[in-house]
Design an enzyme around this catalytic site. Structure first.
Site, PDB file in Angstrom:
ATOM      1  N   LYS A 232     -23.438  27.888  11.172  1.00 36.34           N
ATOM      2  CA  LYS A 232     -22.847  26.549  10.988  1.00 36.34           C
ATOM      3  C   LYS A 232     -23.239  25.624  12.143  1.00 36.34           C
ATOM      4  CE  LYS A 232     -18.469  25.752  12.344  1.00 36.34           C
ATOM      5  NZ  LYS A 232     -18.382  24.594  13.253  1.00 36.34           N
ATOM      6  N   ASN A 233     -23.117  26.137  13.363  1.00 40.00           N
ATOM      7  CA  ASN A 233     -23.345  25.259  14.519  1.00 40.00           C
ATOM      8  C   ASN A 233     -24.816  24.937  14.754  1.00 40.00           C
ATOM      9  OD1 ASN A 233     -20.635  25.106  14.902  1.00 40.00           O
ATOM     10  ND2 ASN A 233     -20.574  26.357  16.771  1.00 40.00           N
TER      11      ASN A 233
ATOM     12  N   ARG B  70     -15.166  16.896  13.945  1.00 42.75           N
ATOM     13  CA  ARG B  70     -15.578  16.246  15.191  1.00 42.75           C
ATOM     14  C   ARG B  70     -17.100  16.205  15.337  1.00 42.75           C
ATOM     15  NH1 ARG B  70     -12.441  15.657  19.185  1.00 42.75           N
ATOM     16  NH2 ARG B  70     -14.264  15.906  20.490  1.00 42.75           N
TER      17      ARG B  70
ATOM     18  N   CYS C 189      -8.057  17.439  19.268  1.00 48.81           N
ATOM     19  CA  CYS C 189      -7.998  18.434  18.205  1.00 48.81           C
ATOM     20  C   CYS C 189      -7.156  19.599  18.696  1.00 48.81           C
ATOM     21  CB  CYS C 189      -9.383  18.863  17.741  1.00 48.81           C
ATOM     22  SG  CYS C 189     -10.131  20.169  18.679  1.00 48.81           S
TER      23      CYS C 189
ATOM     24  N   ARG D  91     -11.163  17.380  23.983  1.00 47.86           N
ATOM     25  CA  ARG D  91     -12.560  17.297  23.537  1.00 47.86           C
ATOM     26  C   ARG D  91     -13.126  15.869  23.527  1.00 47.86           C
ATOM     27  NH1 ARG D  91     -13.540  21.521  18.750  1.00 47.86           N
ATOM     28  NH2 ARG D  91     -15.632  21.425  19.593  1.00 47.86           N
ATOM     29  N   PRO D  92     -13.233  15.259  24.711  1.00 45.33           N
ATOM     30  CA  PRO D  92     -13.809  13.909  24.778  1.00 45.33           C
ATOM     31  C   PRO D  92     -15.309  13.912  24.462  1.00 45.33           C
ATOM     32  CG  PRO D  92     -13.477  14.789  26.984  1.00 45.33           C
ATOM     33  CD  PRO D  92     -12.908  15.810  26.032  1.00 45.33           C
TER      34      PRO D  92
ATOM     35  N   ASP E 225     -17.239  11.571  26.201  1.00 47.96           N
ATOM     36  CA  ASP E 225     -17.699  10.676  27.271  1.00 47.96           C
ATOM     37  C   ASP E 225     -19.109  11.012  27.764  1.00 47.96           C
ATOM     38  OD1 ASP E 225     -16.304  13.032  28.190  1.00 47.96           O
ATOM     39  OD2 ASP E 225     -16.540  12.285  30.233  1.00 47.96           O
ATOM     40  N   LEU E 226     -19.458  12.303  27.785  1.00 47.63           N
ATOM     41  CA  LEU E 226     -20.779  12.676  28.311  1.00 47.63           C
ATOM     42  C   LEU E 226     -21.889  12.238  27.362  1.00 47.63           C
ATOM     43  CD1 LEU E 226     -19.877  16.256  29.627  1.00 47.63           C
ATOM     44  CD2 LEU E 226     -20.030  14.134  30.948  1.00 47.63           C
TER      45      LEU E 226
ATOM     46  N   ASP F 145     -16.013  30.762  21.246  1.00 47.94           N
ATOM     47  CA  ASP F 145     -15.803  30.923  19.795  1.00 47.94           C
ATOM     48  C   ASP F 145     -15.531  32.378  19.396  1.00 47.94           C
ATOM     49  OD1 ASP F 145     -16.069  28.237  19.450  1.00 47.94           O
ATOM     50  OD2 ASP F 145     -18.058  28.295  18.555  1.00 47.94           O
TER      51      ASP F 145
ATOM     52  N   LEU G  93     -13.242  27.028  28.618  1.00 45.12           N
ATOM     53  CA  LEU G  93     -13.835  25.833  28.006  1.00 45.12           C
ATOM     54  C   LEU G  93     -12.830  24.866  27.396  1.00 45.12           C
ATOM     55  CD1 LEU G  93     -16.469  27.817  28.001  1.00 45.12           C
ATOM     56  CD2 LEU G  93     -17.341  25.873  26.774  1.00 45.12           C
TER      57      LEU G  93
ATOM     58  N   ARG H 110     -13.811  26.126   6.933  1.00 52.97           N
ATOM     59  CA  ARG H 110     -14.728  25.208   7.611  1.00 52.97           C
ATOM     60  C   ARG H 110     -15.968  25.951   8.114  1.00 52.97           C
ATOM     61  NH1 ARG H 110     -12.457  22.510  12.447  1.00 52.97           N
ATOM     62  NH2 ARG H 110     -14.683  22.104  12.528  1.00 52.97           N
TER      63      ARG H 110
HETATM   64  C1  UD1 Z   1     -19.639  23.225  20.419  1.00 53.73           C
HETATM   65  C2  UD1 Z   1     -19.429  24.090  19.197  1.00 53.73           C
HETATM   66  C3  UD1 Z   1     -18.077  24.808  19.271  1.00 53.73           C
HETATM   67  C4  UD1 Z   1     -17.962  25.580  20.586  1.00 53.73           C
HETATM   68  C5  UD1 Z   1     -18.287  24.681  21.778  1.00 53.73           C
HETATM   69  C6  UD1 Z   1     -18.358  25.440  23.083  1.00 53.73           C
HETATM   70  C7  UD1 Z   1     -20.654  22.904  17.475  1.00 53.73           C
HETATM   71  C8  UD1 Z   1     -20.606  22.077  16.254  1.00 53.73           C
HETATM   72  N1  UD1 Z   1     -19.480  23.227  18.024  1.00 53.73           N
HETATM   73  O1  UD1 Z   1     -18.622  22.247  20.424  1.00 53.73           O
HETATM   74  O2  UD1 Z   1     -17.983  25.705  18.168  1.00 53.73           O
HETATM   75  O3  UD1 Z   1     -16.644  26.063  20.740  1.00 53.73           O
HETATM   76  O4  UD1 Z   1     -19.567  24.044  21.594  1.00 53.73           O
HETATM   77  O5  UD1 Z   1     -19.286  26.456  23.011  1.00 53.73           O
HETATM   78  O6  UD1 Z   1     -21.706  23.314  17.929  1.00 53.73           O
HETATM   79  N2  UD1 Z   1     -16.798  17.863  27.181  1.00 53.73           N
HETATM   80  C9  UD1 Z   1     -16.456  16.736  27.884  1.00 53.73           C
HETATM   81  N3  UD1 Z   1     -17.075  15.552  27.542  1.00 53.73           N
HETATM   82  C10 UD1 Z   1     -18.009  15.474  26.563  1.00 53.73           C
HETATM   83  C11 UD1 Z   1     -18.356  16.643  25.851  1.00 53.73           C
HETATM   84  C12 UD1 Z   1     -17.738  17.834  26.184  1.00 53.73           C
HETATM   85  O7  UD1 Z   1     -15.617  16.759  28.777  1.00 53.73           O
HETATM   86  O8  UD1 Z   1     -18.540  14.386  26.320  1.00 53.73           O
HETATM   87  C13 UD1 Z   1     -16.136  19.151  27.509  1.00 53.73           C
HETATM   88  C14 UD1 Z   1     -15.292  19.695  26.355  1.00 53.73           C
HETATM   89  O9  UD1 Z   1     -14.005  19.139  26.323  1.00 53.73           O
HETATM   90  C15 UD1 Z   1     -15.300  21.188  26.671  1.00 53.73           C
HETATM   91  C16 UD1 Z   1     -16.697  21.402  27.256  1.00 53.73           C
HETATM   92  O10 UD1 Z   1     -17.137  20.123  27.710  1.00 53.73           O
HETATM   93  O11 UD1 Z   1     -14.340  21.491  27.623  1.00 53.73           O
HETATM   94  C17 UD1 Z   1     -17.706  21.974  26.301  1.00 53.73           C
HETATM   95  O12 UD1 Z   1     -17.674  21.232  25.098  1.00 53.73           O
HETATM   96  P1  UD1 Z   1     -18.945  21.077  24.148  1.00 53.73           P
HETATM   97  O13 UD1 Z   1     -19.986  22.055  24.532  1.00 53.73           O
HETATM   98  O14 UD1 Z   1     -19.316  19.642  24.087  1.00 53.73           O
HETATM   99  O15 UD1 Z   1     -18.333  21.501  22.745  1.00 53.73           O
HETATM  100  P2  UD1 Z   1     -18.788  20.953  21.350  1.00 53.73           P
HETATM  101  O16 UD1 Z   1     -20.223  20.584  21.423  1.00 53.73           O
HETATM  102  O17 UD1 Z   1     -17.814  19.952  20.853  1.00 53.73           O
END
Ligand code: UD1
Length: 422
Positions: free
Chosen positions: A22-23, A94, A118, A123-124, A126-127, A309, A331, A401
């Site tokens: 899926k991912n 998301r 969520c 889960r922002p 911002d990055l 996960d 995480l 999902r």
């Molecule tokens: C993806 C996976 C999800 C998995 C996660 C971590 C998909 C569709 N989903 O989610 O299944 O659990 O990776 O392996 O591939 N963060 C920020 N700012 C940002 C982005 C992220 O602070 O702009 C933080 C998040 O809150 C979290 C960490 O960075 O604490 C990692 O998140 P991220 O790798 O972005 O997760 P997703 O890509 O949403």
């Protein structure tokens, strides 16, 4: 609403075919926005999140010829004309944020509803936004929407991610693919799903250096759309890991087919520490049971370390291990919602911030439990396989999902599991 009724399993036996990831599928579907041709993607899992993203692309004007029962979709984004991903879709998934990079790169503007919080944490995004700003985008947040424009096009630059972000890396790689000049991403995600996205782009006209490392350099095509050949999605390592836990918890021998053990290094290593043994070929994994499951210490981190996960599934497994297991979630700040449901089944788990301490081995009893997120759902199914009596797992729309035909796959190896209507 559907729920699952599960009776205690004596043991499981047989083979399970692993679906496409899926991912990996989600960014690869979003990537078709960069194409000037129609692209067929094979080995897509038949799960709700894939349907949601295909619906989003259709709403934007793409032609999606979807045959998920045969795991394929042909996507033609040449007709895509809308550039706004609305709240009704983004709130259900998301990962819809994955359209931001490619739409902005192709059309010079894009609006995406802010995903909001969520169940597992804030889960922002911002990055993602900061990186696009570095590439020359102007970003405003208004009335719950991200408004992004790149009046002069996106420009390659150096981006240093403060934290490793999986969808953030995918979004910027896709944006960089059509940008002017080269973009270097430092502290990039190395997940196999990000690797596949980079490999497909690299094979279809976008030179990418450092694939699979923490430093990626993407050479943009300066706005030229890509000619993308048809491809197949890699196997789902999290689905595979979940079935390995199903075998481990029920002390069964199972063979997983169409799987890549290389993507499961940290998961297999932890199962080995717990006493399980494996026979591995290039596309199968057979797990052999352990008489006694040993306790374990796990810290979730980015790939190649142990995946968040798989945290919930290992927590369920640890309830059947001898001794004290410790699982630290690094995480997501709120990813322990399954703990209270497992406690209701009799598990002895104490939570201290982001650390769960599990005392085993405990006798679990079947009851009514509620799924709270995707992977928490599968942890409850695992616990139900060894709980005395009958367990009903409610709110399995979370499970749907991300797991393709979970109950059918488990039935085929001998589990007593049925999908019923509330
Ligand atoms: C993806 C996976 C999800 C998995 C996660 C971590 C998909 C569709 N989903 O989610 O299944 O659990 O990776 O392996 O591939 N963060 C920020 N700012 C940002 C982005 C992220 O602070 O702009 C933080 C998040 O809150 C979290 C960490 O960075 O604490 C990692 O998140 P991220 O790798 O972005 O997760 P997703 O890509 O949403």
């Amino acid at each position: 609403m559907d729920y699952l009724k599960i009776k205690k399993a004596s043991s499981l036996k047989g083979k399970i075919k692993i679906s496409g990831a899926k991912n990996a599928s989600l960014p690869l579907i979003a990537m078709t926005i960069l194409a000037k041709n129609s692209v067929t993607i094979n080995n897509l899992p038949n799960v709700a999140d894939i349907k949601t993203l295909l619906k989003l692309l259709s709403n934007l004007g793409a032609l999606c010829n979807t045959d998920l029962s045969n795991n394929s979709a042909t996507i033609d984004t040449t007709t895509l004309h809308e550039t706004k991903a609305t709240y009704d879709i983004v709130r259900t998934m998301r990962a819809s944020i994955l359209v931001l990079g490619p739409i902005l790169a192709r059309f010079g503007h894009c609006e995406v509803s802010l995903p909001g919080g969520c169940a597992i944490g804030q889960r922002p995004v911002d990055l993602h936004l900061k990186a696009l700003e570095h590439m020359g985008a102007v970003i405003n947040i208004e009335a719950g929407y991200i408004h992004a424009t790149a009046p002069k096009g996106l420009k390659g630059c150096e981006i240093i991610f403060d934290k490793i972000t999986v969808t953030g890396t995918a979004n910027i790689v896709m944006a960089a693919a059509l940008a002017q000049g080269s973009t270097t991403i430092i502290n990039a995600a190395r997940e196999p799903e990000v690797v596949q996205l980079c490999e497909i782009l690299n094979a279809n006209g976008v030179k990418i250096e450092g694939i699979g490392t923490a430093v990626l350099t993407v050479y943009g095509t300066n706005g030229n759309l890509l000619d993308i050949k048809d491809f197949s999605v890699i196997p789902d390592r999290i689905e595979a890991g979940t079935y390995l836990c199903a075998a481990a918890i029920t002390k069964s021998e199972l063979t997983l087919e169409d799987v890549n053990a290389k993507h499961l290094g940290a998961v297999i290593a932890k199962l080995e520490e717990m006493g399980l043994t494996f026979s591995i070929t290039p596309n199968t994994i057979t797990i052999h049971p352990a008489q006694t499951i040993k306790h374990v210490k796990i810290i979730t981190q980015e790939y190649p370390a142990f995946p968040t996960d798989m945290q919930a599934q290992f927590l369920a497994l640890a309830t059947q291990a001898e001794g004290t297991s410790i699982i630290e979630e690094r995480l997501f700040e709120n990813r322990f919602m399954h703990v209270s449901e497992l406690q209701r089944m009799g598990a002895n788990i104490s939570l201290n911030g982001n650390v769960a301490t599990i005392e085993g081995k405990t006798k679990l009893s079947g009851t009514d439990v509620m799924a709270t997120d995707l992977r928490a759902s599968s942890a409850l199914v695992l616990a139900a396989l060894v709980a005395d009596g009958e367990t009903s797992v409610h709110r399995i729309y979370h499970l749907d999902r991300g797991y393709d035909s979970l109950e059918k796959k488990l039935q085929a190896v001998g589990a007593d599991i049925q999908r019923l209507k509330e």
